[in-house]
Structure formats: C-alpha cells, structure tokens
Write a protein that holds these residues in place. Sequence first.
Motif, PDB file in Angstrom:
ATOM      1  N   GLU A   1       9.200   3.178  -4.222  1.00 24.45           N
ATOM      2  CA  GLU A   1       9.358   2.754  -2.835  1.00 24.45           C
ATOM      3  C   GLU A   1       8.651   3.712  -1.867  1.00 24.45           C
ATOM      4  O   GLU A   1       8.216   3.306  -0.783  1.00 24.45           O
ATOM      5  N   GLN A   2       8.542   4.971  -2.241  1.00 23.72           N
ATOM      6  CA  GLN A   2       7.826   5.929  -1.409  1.00 23.72           C
ATOM      7  C   GLN A   2       6.325   5.664  -1.465  1.00 23.72           C
ATOM      8  O   GLN A   2       5.640   5.676  -0.433  1.00 23.72           O
ATOM      9  N   HIS A   3       5.807   5.417  -2.659  1.00 25.34           N
ATOM     10  CA  HIS A   3       4.389   5.073  -2.783  1.00 25.34           C
ATOM     11  C   HIS A   3       4.101   3.764  -2.060  1.00 25.34           C
ATOM     12  O   HIS A   3       3.014   3.595  -1.468  1.00 25.34           O
ATOM     13  N   ARG A   4       5.045   2.844  -2.088  1.00 23.65           N
ATOM     14  CA  ARG A   4       4.863   1.562  -1.422  1.00 23.65           C
ATOM     15  C   ARG A   4       4.733   1.739   0.094  1.00 23.65           C
ATOM     16  O   ARG A   4       4.094   0.935   0.774  1.00 23.65           O
ATOM     17  N   ALA A   5       5.351   2.786   0.626  1.00 26.01           N
ATOM     18  CA  ALA A   5       5.323   3.003   2.076  1.00 26.01           C
ATOM     19  C   ALA A   5       4.017   3.637   2.561  1.00 26.01           C
ATOM     20  O   ALA A   5       3.700   3.581   3.767  1.00 26.01           O
ATOM     21  N   ILE A   6       3.245   4.236   1.663  1.00 25.84           N
ATOM     22  CA  ILE A   6       2.055   4.995   2.068  1.00 25.84           C
ATOM     23  C   ILE A   6       1.031   4.155   2.827  1.00 25.84           C
ATOM     24  O   ILE A   6       0.554   4.586   3.898  1.00 25.84           O
ATOM     25  N   PRO A   7       0.637   2.968   2.351  1.00 28.23           N
ATOM     26  CA  PRO A   7      -0.389   2.214   3.099  1.00 28.23           C
ATOM     27  C   PRO A   7      -0.009   1.929   4.545  1.00 28.23           C
ATOM     28  O   PRO A   7      -0.866   2.003   5.437  1.00 28.23           O
ATOM     29  N   GLU A   8       1.260   1.632   4.797  1.00 34.65           N
ATOM     30  CA  GLU A   8       1.663   1.365   6.172  1.00 34.65           C
ATOM     31  C   GLU A   8       1.734   2.647   6.993  1.00 34.65           C
ATOM     32  O   GLU A   8       1.337   2.678   8.165  1.00 34.65           O
ATOM     33  N   LEU A   9       2.242   3.715   6.398  1.00 33.44           N
ATOM     34  CA  LEU A   9       2.324   4.981   7.127  1.00 33.44           C
ATOM     35  C   LEU A   9       0.938   5.496   7.524  1.00 33.44           C
ATOM     36  O   LEU A   9       0.757   6.042   8.611  1.00 33.44           O
ATOM     37  N   LEU A  10      -0.030   5.341   6.640  1.00 30.54           N
ATOM     38  CA  LEU A  10      -1.388   5.824   6.911  1.00 30.54           C
ATOM     39  C   LEU A  10      -2.275   4.750   7.544  1.00 30.54           C
ATOM     40  O   LEU A  10      -3.434   5.029   7.856  1.00 30.54           O
ATOM     41  N   LYS A  11      -1.725   3.541   7.731  1.00 29.19           N
ATOM     42  CA  LYS A  11      -2.478   2.439   8.342  1.00 29.19           C
ATOM     43  C   LYS A  11      -3.793   2.206   7.592  1.00 29.19           C
ATOM     44  O   LYS A  11      -4.868   2.075   8.197  1.00 29.19           O
ATOM     45  N   ILE A  12      -3.698   2.126   6.271  1.00 28.93           N
ATOM     46  CA  ILE A  12      -4.896   2.032   5.441  1.00 28.93           C
ATOM     47  C   ILE A  12      -5.722   0.793   5.787  1.00 28.93           C
ATOM     48  O   ILE A  12      -6.948   0.874   5.970  1.00 28.93           O
ATOM     49  N   ALA A  13      -5.089  -0.375   5.864  1.00 26.82           N
ATOM     50  CA  ALA A  13      -5.835  -1.603   6.142  1.00 26.82           C
ATOM     51  C   ALA A  13      -6.522  -1.537   7.500  1.00 26.82           C
ATOM     52  O   ALA A  13      -7.675  -1.972   7.661  1.00 26.82           O
ATOM     53  N   GLN A  14      -5.827  -0.999   8.495  1.00 21.65           N
ATOM     54  CA  GLN A  14      -6.392  -0.927   9.840  1.00 21.65           C
ATOM     55  C   GLN A  14      -7.566   0.055   9.894  1.00 21.65           C
ATOM     56  O   GLN A  14      -8.581  -0.200  10.539  1.00 21.65           O
ATOM     57  N   VAL A  15      -7.415   1.185   9.206  1.00 18.85           N
ATOM     58  CA  VAL A  15      -8.498   2.171   9.169  1.00 18.85           C
ATOM     59  C   VAL A  15      -9.710   1.587   8.452  1.00 18.85           C
ATOM     60  O   VAL A  15     -10.861   1.792   8.866  1.00 18.85           O
ATOM     61  N   GLU A  16      -9.474   0.838   7.374  1.00 19.75           N
ATOM     62  CA  GLU A  16     -10.573   0.193   6.658  1.00 19.75           C
ATOM     63  C   GLU A  16     -11.318  -0.777   7.560  1.00 19.75           C
ATOM     64  O   GLU A  16     -12.549  -0.871   7.504  1.00 19.75           O
ATOM     65  N   SER A  17     -10.589  -1.503   8.407  1.00 14.02           N
ATOM     66  CA  SER A  17     -11.217  -2.453   9.312  1.00 14.02           C
ATOM     67  C   SER A  17     -12.151  -1.749  10.296  1.00 14.02           C
ATOM     68  O   SER A  17     -13.275  -2.193  10.543  1.00 14.02           O
ATOM     69  N   VAL A  18     -11.688  -0.632  10.846  1.00 17.77           N
ATOM     70  CA  VAL A  18     -12.535   0.139  11.759  1.00 17.77           C
ATOM     71  C   VAL A  18     -13.751   0.687  11.019  1.00 17.77           C
ATOM     72  O   VAL A  18     -14.879   0.657  11.518  1.00 17.77           O
ATOM     73  N   ALA A  19     -13.533   1.190   9.792  1.00 19.27           N
ATOM     74  CA  ALA A  19     -14.634   1.743   9.002  1.00 19.27           C
ATOM     75  C   ALA A  19     -15.677   0.677   8.683  1.00 19.27           C
ATOM     76  O   ALA A  19     -16.884   0.949   8.679  1.00 19.27           O
ATOM     77  N   GLU A  20     -15.217  -0.550   8.422  1.00 19.41           N
ATOM     78  CA  GLU A  20     -16.162  -1.635   8.140  1.00 19.41           C
ATOM     79  C   GLU A  20     -17.013  -1.945   9.365  1.00 19.41           C
ATOM     80  O   GLU A  20     -18.235  -2.130   9.256  1.00 19.41           O
ATOM     81  N   ASP A  21     -16.381  -2.005  10.537  1.00 14.55           N
ATOM     82  CA  ASP A  21     -17.142  -2.232  11.772  1.00 14.55           C
ATOM     83  C   ASP A  21     -18.172  -1.129  11.967  1.00 14.55           C
ATOM     84  O   ASP A  21     -19.330  -1.383  12.326  1.00 14.55           O
ATOM     85  N   TRP A  22     -17.740   0.095  11.744  1.00 18.49           N
ATOM     86  CA  TRP A  22     -18.633   1.251  11.926  1.00 18.49           C
ATOM     87  C   TRP A  22     -19.808   1.189  10.961  1.00 18.49           C
ATOM     88  O   TRP A  22     -20.967   1.358  11.359  1.00 18.49           O
TER      89      TRP A  22
END
Length: 367
Positions: free
Chosen positions: A139-160
């Motif tokens: 459950e702690q590992h499951r929380a990591i993507p949301e805590l680090l906003k992985i999907a959102q950061v990837e979206s910005v990186a793709e635009d960049w």
Amino acid sequence: MVGPSRVGKTSLIVSLITDAPRILARLPAALRTRDTWTEDAVMRRRNELEGAVRAGSFRKQALRGTDRASYYKLALESGIAGVAVHLTLLDFPGGWLSPGQDTKRPEDTWRDCREFMAQSTVLLVPVDSPVLMSARHAEQHRAIPELLKIAQVESVAEDWATERQYAQEEPALLLLVPMKCESYFADNGGSQDRAAELAEAVSKTYSRMCDIVRMNAPHARILYCPLDTLGCVELAGDPAWVPDDEGDGLQLSAEFRVRQPGEISVVGAEDILIAVCRVLAEARRTAEEALAEEATDAHRQVEEEAQIRRPFIERVRRWLDGTQAQLAENRRATGARARRAQRKLEHFERMVDELAARPFGSRVREL
C-alpha cells in the motif's frame, strides 16, 4: 521545475545560490540574482532553512510551500559588462498538477506556465527521496505515483520534449534531482550508504518519463543529480505512513534531526550548476558568436565603401560636405565595436571552457 508540493523546489534554488561562491571561486564568474523579488525570496527561504537547523529538528512539512507561480531570475556573470548567461527558473505550486484535488489553479496562469516549460532549455524534476526510500509494503508503494505526481510530471515532460524536437539546434537537458538525500549518502557526514538503492529507485520510477523524452527529443541529455540541501540533517528513525488529508490514501510523515556541529553543508548543487551552465553557456556562446560576426560584417561593409574609387569631383564634394570625415569615423567606430565583440567572445569562451572542464561528482549518473 516541475514536481509535487513541498518537494523542495525553492530550496533547490537556494542551494544553488548559497553554494555558488564556493563552486565558482576558481572561475571568472559569479551567480547573482537579477531582481529584488528573487533576492528577497531567496533570503527568506535561506532564513527558514537556517532556522530549521538551529531548532535541532523539523518535520518534513515544516517549511512553507509555494502558493503562486514565481519566476526566479539569476545571472551567471562573466566579469565583463554585457556578457552573462541569464537564467530564469519557474517555480509553481505543486498542487497545480492536480487541480481540484490539492488546490485550485488559475487556468490562464497555468497556460503561461506550460508554455514557459515547453520552451525551456532545461526541465528540472525534483524528487522526494524519503518517499521513494521509505516504502516497504504494497500500500505504501501504491501511494508513490500519486505522492510524486508521476503521471502529471510525465505529461509536462512530454510537452517539453515535443517542443525540443522542433528546436534541435538548441540544447536540451532533463535533470532528475533527488532531494533530502542526506540520509542515503555517506560522503557528507551520513552514517549509511544507500546511494545505489536510491539511484535504482529513481531510475525505475521515472523510466517511462525518460523513455518519452528520448523518443521525442533524442538529442536531450538526461542526468541524475542527487542533492543534499542542508547536509547536516538525517532522518530521526523510520518515517511514518499516515492517512492523507482526503482519507483515501497515504502520505509520509518524517522527522529530521540535525547532526552536530549543525553547519549547513550543501552537496550536489555544484553538479546541477555545472550541468545547467554547460548547456546555457554553450547557447550563449552561439549568441555571442552571432554578435561578433554581425559587428565584423558591419566593419567590413564600411571598409568596402571606403575602398571604392570615385571620380575626382565626387571626392572633392564628399570632402567638402563632410561625407569623407563621417566615413572615416564610421570605420573607426565599427572597427572598435568589432574588436570589443571579439574580445568579449574570447573571454566568454575561456569561461565556458573552464566550466566545461569541471568534472561531475561521483553521485551523478547519465540515464
């Protein structure tokens, strides 16, 4: 800079400026703020960090987060007036990555932020190291993507990266910067060495983002540069995973204690500054070359004008009406400008070469 709330984006800038005098001591260069707002913001955050150290301990959420988009304006000055690399770093509330969840965001301002990031030469991604390194259970590992906003950061990186694809003549650098690394390295007073574990965790967590950048901007360089913001602190025991504010997930609650003698010792800022300045200084050198060429061309045109053979009557007329004197003055002025431009370029190239020759520290990895 793109990352979740309170990951340490502003503190990263403070680390760069705080350590810059030591980093640039052997170079004809200085890193300075370019406006009063940047200077005031940096000083306030420095005071907060030093206050946390003086207190002897602090919790992970103790420092204030950013509540608006902010543009930090810095200059890497070369010692010659008019020759400098201007750095503008955008910091914005990490909550804007998840509108309606963490905080509301002004959409007009957010569009400006996305446009600025897409056009930036460098994309800097701070990473919350304790979040990655403290997860033990599913459950702690499951929380990591949301805590680090992985999907959102990837979206910005793709635009960049997509924007960089259409500007391949310009440099491109993606920096992954793990923050709060003091507890995982033994090279700055720490008692344990988990450097390899941290590097593997960051590489695995952001592997998809790195792949996206490589596919869209093959010329982009991707570097892993861990940072000790304070150096003299470490985790006080095992961090606790507690329910988040929404009650449907987990967040990390960590306490840090200060190692005596309690003196701030930044490690990693030099690598970040070298990486950024290599890229931007190279771009600035290209601009200086263009200015030097422009000045040389202007002088050449005046010289060619002076060499034209004219009829005797026209030469007398030009002498009488002052045209010949003006031409001589133009030759002198354009020649002086061309020589100044060339001297500035040579001085700047020496600074770039010295900076480029500085090796990265042992923490840095190319991904």
